[in-house]
Enzyme design. Structure first.
Site, mmCIF file in Angstrom:
data_model
loop_
_atom_site.group_PDB
_atom_site.id
_atom_site.type_symbol
_atom_site.label_atom_id
_atom_site.label_comp_id
_atom_site.label_asym_id
_atom_site.label_seq_id
_atom_site.Cartn_x
_atom_site.Cartn_y
_atom_site.Cartn_z
ATOM 1 C CG ASP A 1 -2.251 0.731 0.935
ATOM 2 O OD1 ASP A 1 -2.147 1.866 0.431
ATOM 3 O OD2 ASP A 1 -3.354 0.235 1.228
ATOM 4 C CG HIS B 1 -0.923 1.755 -3.307
ATOM 5 N ND1 HIS B 1 -2.147 1.465 -2.768
ATOM 6 C CD2 HIS B 1 -0.571 0.657 -4.025
ATOM 7 C CE1 HIS B 1 -2.529 0.242 -3.147
ATOM 8 N NE2 HIS B 1 -1.577 -0.267 -3.906
#
Ligand SMILES: *[C@@H]1O[C@H](CO)[C@@H](O)[C@H](O)[C@H]1NC(C)=O
Length: 407
Positions: free
Chosen positions: A229, A252
């Site tokens: 993430d 991310h």
């Protein structure tokens, strides 16, 4: 003459050893609280939670600066643990070996599922030692609704949470395979984090590297973060955050937000992200807010960044919607202003290298792009920029050319 010099250096040497000894005495053996002395097995199979809790309790009540030692070459299996302050003196948690989380999900109850190791209300805490914090997260990832949409969405523990800590240092550690967020800093002030290696597989859901919220005066430096993430998520209540020398990817990217979810009022102020390399991340420098929120994200600098095959290298997204049902158009929004993207170059995995998608009700303003050069990876097409409701200016050369820009 020669003997005077000799005598002089001899007394210097004596002085030196005197200081060495007094430094030793300062953190004498009586102030070292080793898990091993509190009944830990360190075999990676037996539950050593109690030994950690007991060693901490003893250290925390020591009048002199205390060291909690996680010895080298050992693996200490632990369940949910709260290590609380206030303590009588400063605490050094020396992680030389590894702390490994229990792989049984049933070891976490509804009440404890948010945390694996929670430091709460500790002042002058240092966590270091070069060892490993291993969340053993596989079982949690497999049972995540993000991995298997048929499963219900449930919570999973954050590996390390620092809650309400002051004068906190977290340095020289490996944090791997967290169940969910790897390191979360909440309600803390005066925080320094450095030389951290934070790793989890690209496919592991919600494993943000470093998450910061409601915290002030925070420095993050010299970290490598490869995860599933956000590399860093910078959330509501972050003020005076300085990030430098980071390597991110996969993951991310670095995100401010998401802000304003469930119509909340959120504020992020004075954040500098400096000298970052991003490899194959979905985002590079990102600010994301939900519709319907209030508050502001301002005085933000993203500078000296190299993007390599990043899907959205520069992105402000004020219509962020991480929900299974579409988000409705709403009147209010978090105000995004005074944001500088400077010296950012490299390659974009998508054509849209720059996206400034701001709110129609509260447009972004005072956005500056300075010396930006982004091309599409492989060079098959030209990079583009897209904008909505963004008031921005450029300085130096900016490529791709800012959209809707006239000067
Ligand atoms: C902004 O944050 C930096 C630390 O990251 C700090 O040195 C500086 O004083 C802050 N500026 C203001 C106006 O608070």
């Amino acid at each position: 003459m020669a003997s005077t010099v000799l005598n002089f250096s001899a007394s210097l040497l004596t002085l030196f050893f005197f200081f060495l000894r007094s430094a030793d005495a300062e953190i004498g053996s009586s102030n070292i609280f080793s898990m091993q002395s509190y009944g830990a097995r360190g075999d990676g199979r037996h539950d050593d939670t109690k030994a950690l809790v007991d060693a901490w309790a003893a250290a925390c009540s020591s009048a002199k600066p205390a060291v909690v030692l996680i010895p080298k070459g050992k693996k200490y299996l632990t369940k949910h643990t709260t290590l609380s302050g206030p303590c009588k003196s400063s605490i050094l948690l020396m992680v030389k070996g590894s702390l490994v989380a229990s792989p049984e999900r049933s070891d976490w109850s509804k009440e404890t599922v948010k945390h694996w190791i929670l430091f709460s209300g500790v002042t002058s805490l240092t966590v270091t030692g070069g060892g490993t914090i291993d969340g053993n997260g596989k079982i949690w990832w497999q049972n995540s609704c993000k991995t298997n949409s048929k499963l219900p969405c449930t919570q999973a523990p954050t590996a390390l949470t620092f809650y309400s800590c002051k004068n906190l240092k977290v340095e020289n550690l490996k944090v791997v395979n967290s169940q969910q967020i790897q390191i979360s800093v909440e309600d803390c002030t005066h925080v320094k984090m450095s030389r951290l290696s934070i790793f989890a597989p690209e496919t592991s859901p919600n494993t943000d590297g470093i998450h910061i919220t409601r915290s002030r005066d925070v420095q993050v430096a010299d970290c490598t973060i490869k995860t599933g993430d956000d590399c860093m998520s910078i959330e509501d209540g972050t003020e005076n955050l300085h990030v430098k020398n980071l390597v991110c990817g996969p993951g991310h990217g670095i995100s401010i937000g998401s802000l304003g979810d469930h119509s909340s009022e959120d504020h992020v102020n004075n954040v500098t992200v400096d000298n970052v390399r991003m490899y194959g991340t979905t985002n590079g420098a990102r600010i994301k807010t939900w519709q319907g929120g209030k508050g502001s994200a301002k005085n933000i600098v993203f500078q000296n960044m190299i993007m390599d095959n990043v899907w959205n290298p520069i992105i402000i997204d004020q219509n962020y919607c991480d929900s299974s049902t579409p988000c409705k158009q709403q009147k209010s929004a978090v105000e995004v202003s005074n944001v500088l993207f400077k010296n950012i170059r490299g390659t974009s995995a998508s054509e849209e290298a720059i996206m400034l998608h701001c709110s129609s009700s509260v447009p972004c303003h005072a956005i500056t792009l300075e010396n930006v050069k982004l091309t599409v990876k492989g060079g098959s097409s030209d990079a583009k920029s897209t904008c909505q409701n963004a008031e921005w200016k450029k300085s130096g050369s900016v490529s791709p050319q800012p959209c809707g820009f006239s000067n």
